[in-house]
Design a protein around this motif. Structure first.
Motif, short mmCIF file in Angstrom:
data_model
loop_
_atom_site.label_atom_id
_atom_site.label_comp_id
_atom_site.label_asym_id
_atom_site.label_seq_id
_atom_site.Cartn_x
_atom_site.Cartn_y
_atom_site.Cartn_z
N GLY A 59 0.97 -1.18 -0.15
CA GLY A 59 -0.13 -0.02 -0.06
C GLY A 59 0.76 1.26 0.02
O GLY A 59 0.13 2.25 -0.07
N LEU A 60 1.90 1.13 -0.11
CA LEU A 60 2.92 2.35 -0.25
C LEU A 60 3.85 2.40 -1.37
O LEU A 60 3.99 1.35 -2.39
N VAL A 61 4.26 3.58 -1.78
CA VAL A 61 4.88 3.80 -3.13
C VAL A 61 6.17 4.42 -2.65
O VAL A 61 6.34 5.54 -2.03
N PHE A 62 7.59 3.86 -3.09
CA PHE A 62 8.88 4.29 -2.70
C PHE A 62 9.39 4.82 -4.04
O PHE A 62 9.53 3.99 -4.98
N VAL A 63 9.52 6.18 -4.23
CA VAL A 63 10.06 6.67 -5.48
C VAL A 63 11.49 6.80 -5.26
O VAL A 63 12.01 7.35 -4.40
N SER A 64 12.30 6.39 -6.46
CA SER A 64 13.60 6.36 -6.16
C SER A 64 14.13 7.98 -6.56
O SER A 64 13.26 8.81 -6.78
N GLY A 65 15.35 8.14 -6.28
CA GLY A 65 15.85 9.53 -6.16
C GLY A 65 15.88 10.12 -7.70
O GLY A 65 15.86 9.44 -8.68
N LYS A 66 15.26 11.32 -7.83
CA LYS A 66 14.94 12.07 -9.06
C LYS A 66 15.83 13.09 -9.32
O LYS A 66 16.40 14.00 -8.63
N SER A 67 16.24 13.06 -10.46
CA SER A 67 17.19 14.32 -11.17
C SER A 67 16.35 15.10 -11.85
O SER A 67 15.09 14.99 -12.34
N PRO A 68 16.80 16.56 -12.39
CA PRO A 68 15.78 17.41 -13.06
C PRO A 68 15.88 16.96 -14.48
O PRO A 68 16.38 17.84 -15.32
N ALA A 69 15.78 15.73 -14.78
CA ALA A 69 15.91 15.48 -16.31
C ALA A 69 14.69 15.61 -17.03
O ALA A 69 13.68 15.27 -16.46
N ASP A 70 14.66 15.81 -18.26
CA ASP A 70 13.67 16.05 -19.20
C ASP A 70 13.31 14.57 -19.56
O ASP A 70 13.89 13.83 -20.15
N PRO A 71 11.84 14.33 -19.25
CA PRO A 71 11.41 12.95 -19.88
C PRO A 71 11.58 12.62 -21.37
O PRO A 71 11.77 11.39 -21.61
N ALA A 98 1.23 7.33 -11.82
CA ALA A 98 1.15 6.10 -12.40
C ALA A 98 1.14 5.09 -11.63
O ALA A 98 0.57 4.08 -12.05
N ALA A 99 1.42 5.53 -10.23
CA ALA A 99 1.31 4.57 -9.25
C ALA A 99 -0.29 4.53 -8.48
O ALA A 99 -0.20 4.19 -7.46
N ASP A 100 -0.93 5.41 -9.13
CA ASP A 100 -2.40 5.73 -8.65
C ASP A 100 -2.09 6.27 -7.29
O ASP A 100 -2.97 6.03 -6.34
N SER A 101 -1.28 7.39 -7.23
CA SER A 101 -1.00 8.02 -6.04
C SER A 101 -0.92 9.83 -6.35
O SER A 101 -1.50 9.81 -7.55
N SER A 102 -0.55 10.52 -5.33
CA SER A 102 -0.31 11.82 -5.61
C SER A 102 0.59 12.47 -4.51
O SER A 102 0.88 11.84 -3.79
N LEU A 103 0.98 13.71 -4.85
CA LEU A 103 1.71 14.31 -4.20
C LEU A 103 1.17 14.66 -2.84
O LEU A 103 1.95 14.80 -1.88
N ASP A 104 -0.03 14.72 -2.71
CA ASP A 104 -0.53 15.17 -1.36
C ASP A 104 -0.57 13.85 -0.30
O ASP A 104 -1.13 14.13 0.77
N ARG A 105 -0.33 12.70 -0.82
CA ARG A 105 -0.16 11.68 0.02
C ARG A 105 1.54 11.14 0.49
O ARG A 105 1.52 10.47 1.09
N ILE A 106 2.51 12.23 0.01
CA ILE A 106 3.69 12.00 0.41
C ILE A 106 3.85 12.15 1.94
O ILE A 106 3.19 12.92 2.65
N VAL A 107 4.62 11.15 2.70
CA VAL A 107 4.90 11.01 4.07
C VAL A 107 6.18 11.70 4.20
O VAL A 107 6.15 12.46 5.29
N THR A 108 7.12 11.27 3.53
CA THR A 108 8.22 11.88 3.86
C THR A 108 9.00 12.00 2.45
O THR A 108 8.96 11.43 1.60
N ALA A 109 10.19 12.97 2.38
CA ALA A 109 10.91 13.29 1.50
C ALA A 109 12.43 13.60 1.80
O ALA A 109 12.70 14.11 2.84
N THR A 110 13.43 13.16 0.86
CA THR A 110 14.81 13.68 1.28
C THR A 110 15.28 14.27 -0.10
O THR A 110 15.13 14.01 -1.09
N VAL A 111 15.86 15.58 0.20
CA VAL A 111 16.46 16.28 -0.88
C VAL A 111 17.84 16.45 -0.66
O VAL A 111 18.46 16.72 0.46
N VAL A 112 18.65 16.10 -1.73
CA VAL A 112 20.05 16.18 -1.70
C VAL A 112 20.40 17.37 -2.83
O VAL A 112 20.08 17.26 -3.81
N LEU A 113 21.27 18.21 -2.19
CA LEU A 113 21.68 19.36 -2.81
C LEU A 113 23.30 19.34 -3.08
O LEU A 113 23.80 18.97 -2.01
N ALA A 114 23.70 19.59 -4.27
CA ALA A 114 25.15 19.56 -4.47
C ALA A 114 25.72 20.92 -3.92
O ALA A 114 26.98 20.95 -3.03
#
Length: 133
Positions: A59-71, A98-114
């Protein structure tokens, strides 16, 4: 109600699970039979070959780290940290949908800045997407 129990109180295929608290029998079976679904959409940048965009499990969605890449091109986009943050969040939004979820269901996020000096700019864009909580 949790309480002391022997490992034999929970079993799968006649074998004890080793759980030392009294739990419903379906809990053990469900944990052992948990399926994982790989999530992929062309609306977000493709991941490196050994990664998936996201995994849906229990029942959870785990999104991999994302870069600012154009699809469409896979090229990194954005000259400013705000533009880069926007593209990252656009990719994440597409993957969650695509996972039948949305941004408003995010529980935690990790941001990595250079560069930690980019925090204010990243946070400026972040607050546009997440204005509360």
């Amino acid at each position: 109600m949790p309480g002391k129990a022997s490992p034999s109180d929970c079993s799968v295929n006649g074998r004890p699970c080793g759980i030392m608290f009294r739990l419903p029998r379906f809990y053990c079976q469900e944990r052992l039979d948990m399926t994982r679904d790989i999530v992929f959409t062309l609306e977000a940048a493709a991941p490196p070959p050994t990664y998936s965009q996201a995994v849906r499990a229990a029942g959870l969605v785990f999104v991999s780290g994302k870069s600012p890449a154009d699809p469409a091109t896979g090229a990194l986009t954005g000259d400013t940290i705000q533009e880069q943050t926007r593209q990252c969040l656009t990719n994440i939004k597409s993957i969650l949908e695509a996972a039948d979820s949305s941004l408003d269901r995010i529980v935690t996020a990790t941001v990595v800045l250079a560069d930690e000096d980019d925090f204010a700019g990243m946070n400026e864009e972040w607050l546009r997407w997440f204005p509360s909580n």
